[in-house]
Design an enzyme around this catalytic site. Structure first.
Site, PDB file in Angstrom:
ATOM      1  N   HIS A   1      47.532  39.775  42.829  1.00 27.90           N
ATOM      2  CA  HIS A   1      47.557  40.431  44.143  1.00 27.90           C
ATOM      3  C   HIS A   1      48.611  39.836  45.066  1.00 27.90           C
ATOM      4  O   HIS A   1      48.918  40.409  46.106  1.00 27.90           O
ATOM      5  CB  HIS A   1      46.191  40.288  44.830  1.00 27.90           C
TER       6      HIS A   1
ATOM      7  N   SER B   1      41.722  46.453  36.354  1.00 34.58           N
ATOM      8  CA  SER B   1      41.494  45.079  35.904  1.00 34.58           C
ATOM      9  C   SER B   1      40.432  44.991  34.809  1.00 34.58           C
ATOM     10  O   SER B   1      39.918  43.907  34.527  1.00 34.58           O
ATOM     11  CB  SER B   1      41.091  44.202  37.096  1.00 34.58           C
TER      12      SER B   1
ATOM     13  N   HIS C   1      41.542  42.098  51.803  1.00 35.26           N
ATOM     14  CA  HIS C   1      42.020  42.057  50.417  1.00 35.26           C
ATOM     15  C   HIS C   1      43.237  41.138  50.324  1.00 35.26           C
ATOM     16  O   HIS C   1      44.121  41.164  51.190  1.00 35.26           O
ATOM     17  CB  HIS C   1      42.396  43.471  49.951  1.00 35.26           C
TER      18      HIS C   1
ATOM     19  N   GLU D   1      45.869  41.214  48.540  1.00 37.06           N
ATOM     20  CA  GLU D   1      47.157  41.917  48.510  1.00 37.06           C
ATOM     21  C   GLU D   1      47.615  42.246  49.923  1.00 37.06           C
ATOM     22  O   GLU D   1      48.794  42.064  50.264  1.00 37.06           O
ATOM     23  CB  GLU D   1      47.041  43.199  47.689  1.00 37.06           C
TER      24      GLU D   1
ATOM     25  N   SER E   1      36.355  44.804  42.498  1.00 40.34           N
ATOM     26  CA  SER E   1      37.648  45.446  42.268  1.00 40.34           C
ATOM     27  C   SER E   1      37.831  46.634  43.210  1.00 40.34           C
ATOM     28  O   SER E   1      37.071  47.602  43.174  1.00 40.34           O
ATOM     29  CB  SER E   1      37.749  45.908  40.812  1.00 40.34           C
ATOM     30  N   SER E   2      38.863  46.579  44.026  1.00 42.52           N
ATOM     31  CA  SER E   2      39.135  47.639  44.999  1.00 42.52           C
ATOM     32  C   SER E   2      39.411  48.967  44.312  1.00 42.52           C
ATOM     33  O   SER E   2      38.875  50.014  44.705  1.00 42.52           O
ATOM     34  CB  SER E   2      40.331  47.245  45.868  1.00 42.52           C
TER      35      SER E   2
ATOM     36  N   HIS F   1      40.560  40.819  39.630  1.00 43.05           N
ATOM     37  CA  HIS F   1      39.161  40.999  40.001  1.00 43.05           C
ATOM     38  C   HIS F   1      38.359  41.525  38.817  1.00 43.05           C
ATOM     39  O   HIS F   1      38.009  42.702  38.744  1.00 43.05           O
ATOM     40  CB  HIS F   1      39.060  41.960  41.189  1.00 43.05           C
TER      41      HIS F   1
ATOM     42  N   THR G   1      48.364  49.042  47.065  1.00 47.10           N
ATOM     43  CA  THR G   1      48.694  49.767  45.823  1.00 47.10           C
ATOM     44  C   THR G   1      47.508  50.485  45.194  1.00 47.10           C
ATOM     45  O   THR G   1      47.698  51.421  44.417  1.00 47.10           O
ATOM     46  CB  THR G   1      49.286  48.800  44.783  1.00 47.10           C
TER      47      THR G   1
END
Length: 692
Positions: free
Chosen positions: A83, A277, A138, A140, A233-234, A42, A177
């Site tokens: 991910h 990222s 998400h 992931e 981006s999380s 991301h 994560t």
């Protein structure tokens, strides 16, 4: 101004691994087309860079189309993002790869995410309940959920977990994560309070944990905190939330360009961190920009917008610049170059087809790289060229390919004196006629319009001239093919080959670039004098390997198989005492030879032709005549058969048959072996055989 940068800022191990692997694949020789299922990470800047190298981002719905387009000339590889992906999509990739040898995939999933996949697979069943702490949308989390058995739920916060309706099943809990560590600890306490039958797996990445702890440390004493990362981006958003929990004056920026919107008035301490990222060069650009603009108290009282304006860069012809597209018309694109002039890029510098709409290639806000061809301070215009950039990039690839001996692809566009021209992007490569792979007597125009693979055998940097060779690739491919052919060679291996040439002693068969020989005795179960009796050049025949010599590159082939053996066919159909309708194929003074099945004859001794004595078999029989005869003896070892017409005419006792046999001295014999006859008839049999 004091600038404090987190030592954990930037790429984590999993992101760096994915980006590095993707970059190597895109830079590799003979890579084919490279696709990714969604963004690998991301970060818009990283993905734009990978796209410029040739990466194409696709959705799972496009996999069938991509696989169908993959072939020997156009292989492709699909990348699985860092991910991870859903299990059903991974299974589909595997099935497509198994079905098409030219369709491959490369798994770039972070090893820590892979670890969660294993935990879920090994610890969930119909008797368990899995709770995933994370963002349900998400990628992931979607990949984790799809690999669980039994009941699965996703919670996005500790508050949501408190309202969760638990069952009596064993509860397993894992975390995305990149989630906030302190919230994960809250989730664990809540679950312990509400459910005694539970197991936790601490799956938040160690780097994420360190980065989160460090941002709290540096932001606590800062007057301004900057989190560098992509808005999608999380983990970057998690860092921003943590920073704001201790420093109200916290911002998420994607690059140094965003600094123009932030005021530094009265700011003396700045904390900087970055998401997992975010590439290092963007972090360095932000730090460098701040260091350049904020080094005096006077500058510290100015806004970043005014400082950036006063430090606009100076451009010169020949510079390579990167800017942001601000507008697109039918004739030109305007680019913000962070200088006092506006970048002007003609659409003809971008499109290769006059009918192409430039808006389908670029959007306002896109980042674009260009070559400065003219700078006019009076007009406030900077003339730009995109093709120059492409030519420079193409030439670099050509030079790199020459140094590495890598394969490049180009379209043959025209025939010129001494050879052909291949176009690689915007660069022309000359291929001499002797290096095209076309025979000296052939027509070079036959390859015009085709896409060919070749290597660069000569580069003249001063003249920007490159020479290529298709023939070298053909030699390389043939060598690889031969190595694989001999590596897989084994006795008994079957081939469908083509008769390439013939001699009196056998034929040579092309097995696909390698010749093997079939001896004349192996061509047919019947006795033949010349191979031309059964095959001709160009015939396709099935053969098998009898023996081979790798060092001498020789292969001995067989063509006859046991299921075609006439003797096997005969013994499967007949036994002693059976009556067969046979065809007379030869007459001698001592008897007649009759065909029982094709290629198997039996002898009717003169004493067994009629129920009375005759002087010559021709008195009763003639060639081509069909008669019924009884099989009186079979010698399987010598493959000989004795027949009797008389046995069907007159009932005989055993003693009479033995007496006749004694008189004839030959119950079992063959037309192929006169020595099996009585001595007084052997000479006549030999003469008869010669006469045939």
């Amino acid at each position: 101004m004091e600038i404090n940068v987190s030592k954990y800022a930037g790429f984590c191990f999993g992101v760096k691994r994915a980006v590095d692997m993707a970059g190597k694949l895109l830079d590799g020789a003979d890579r084919g087309k490279i696709y990714s299922l969604g963004d690998i990470i991301h970060n818009k800047h990283v993905m734009d860079s990978l796209r410029q190298k040739g990466l194409t981002v696709i959705s799972p719905e496009e996999l069938d189309t991509v696989c169908a387009s993959a072939n020997e000339q156009n292989p492709c590889t699909v990348l699985i993002r860092a991910h991870g992906i859903e299990l059903e999509i991974e299974n589909k990739l595997q099935n497509l790869s198994d079905a098409n040898a030219y369709f491959n995939f490369c798994d770039l999933t972070c090893p820590l995410v892979k670890k969660i996949h294993g935990i879920v697979k090994d610890n969930t069943s119909s008797d368990t309940e899995l709770i995933v702490y994370g963002d349900e949308k998400h990628p992931e989390v979607r990949g984790i959920v799809g690999r669980a058995d039994g009941k699965v739920s996703v919670v996005s916060s500790p508050c949501e977990l408190e309202l969760y309706n638990f069952t009596n099943k064993m509860t397993i809990m894992v975390a995305q994560t990149t989630k906030k560590l302190y919230e994960w600890e809250k989730c664990k306490k809540i679950l312990n309070k509400l459910c005694t039958n539970s197991i936790f797996f601490d799956t938040i990445c160690d780097v994420t944990e360190n980065r989160q702890n460090d941002v709290l440390r540096i932001a606590e004493n800062a007057e301004l905190t900057l989190v560098i990362g992509d808005k999608s981006s999380s983990n970057s958003l998690s860092l921003l939330a943590l920073a704001r929990s201790v420093c109200d004056n916290s911002y998420l920026i994607e690059s140094a360009e965003d600094l123009r919107n932030i005021s530094l008035m009265g700011i003396n301490k700045v904390a900087i961190t970055a998401g997992a990222s975010t590439p290092s060069h963007i972090i360095e650009e932000v730090i460098k920009t701040m260091s350049e603009f904020v080094n005096t108290n006077e500058q510290a009282n100015e806004s970043f917008a005014s400082m950036l304006e006063s430090s606009l860069k100076t451009l010169n012809t020949g510079d390579i610049v990167t800017g942001i597209i601000t507008s697109i018309s039918n004739t030109e694109i305007h680019v913000d170059l962070a200088c006092k002039g506006t970048g002007i890029l003609s659409v003809d510098e971008i499109r290769t087809d006059a009918n192409t709409d430039v808006r389908s290639l670029y959007n306002v806000g896109d980042e674009i790289e260009a070559f400065v061809v003219r700078v006019s301070d009076v007009e406030g215009v900077v003339g730009l060229s995109r093709r120059r950039i492409d030519r420079i990039a193409d030439w670099k690839k050509i030079k790199a390919a020459a140094e590495e001996g890598a394969t490049v692809e180009g379209k043959i566009t025209e025939v010129v004196k001494g050879g052909v021209i291949a176009t690689v992007g915007n660069t022309k490569v000359f291929i001499p006629a002797s290096q095209t792979g076309v025979p000296a007597s052939g027509d070079l125009n036959e390859i015009v319009g085709t896409t060919q693979s070749f290597i660069i055998i000569e580069v003249n940097d001063q003249k920007n001239r490159a020479v290529g060779s298709i023939r070298a690739i053909l030699r390389r491919e043939r060598k690889a093919m031969l190595e694989q052919f001999w590596a897989n060679m084994e006795v008994g291996k079957k081939f469908s080959g083509t008769v390439k040439s013939m001699t009196s002693y056998g034929v040579f068969v092309d097995l696909g670039g390698v010749d093997g020989m079939v001896h004349v005795s192996e061509l047919s179960w019947s006795r033949i004098k010349d191979p031309s009796e059964v095959v001709k050049v160009g015939d396709s025949i099935d053969v098998f390997v009898k023996s081979f010599d790798v060092e001498k590159k020789r292969i001995s082939l067989g063509c006859k198989t046991e299921d075609q053996n006439p003797w096997k066919i005969f013994t499967a159909q007949y036994a002693v005492g059976d009556v067969a309708n046979v065809k007379v194929v030869g007459i001698t003074p001592f008897g007649a030879f009759a065909e029982i099945v094709p290629e198997v004859d039996g002898l009717i001794h003169i004493s067994q032709i009629a129920d009375k004595r005759i002087a010559n078999p021709s008195e009763v029989l003639e060639i081509g005549q069909n008669v019924d005869a009884k099989i009186t003896a079979i010698d399987d070892e010598k493959q000989k058969v004795s027949l009797s017409i008389r046995a069907l005419l007159v009932p005989e006792t055993v003693e009479e048959v033995e007496e006749e046999a004694t008189e004839g001295e030959a119950l079992v014999y063959s037309s192929d072996d006169p020595t099996s006859l009585p001595a007084e008839l052997a000479e006549d049999a030999a003469e008869a055989t010669d006469a045939e």
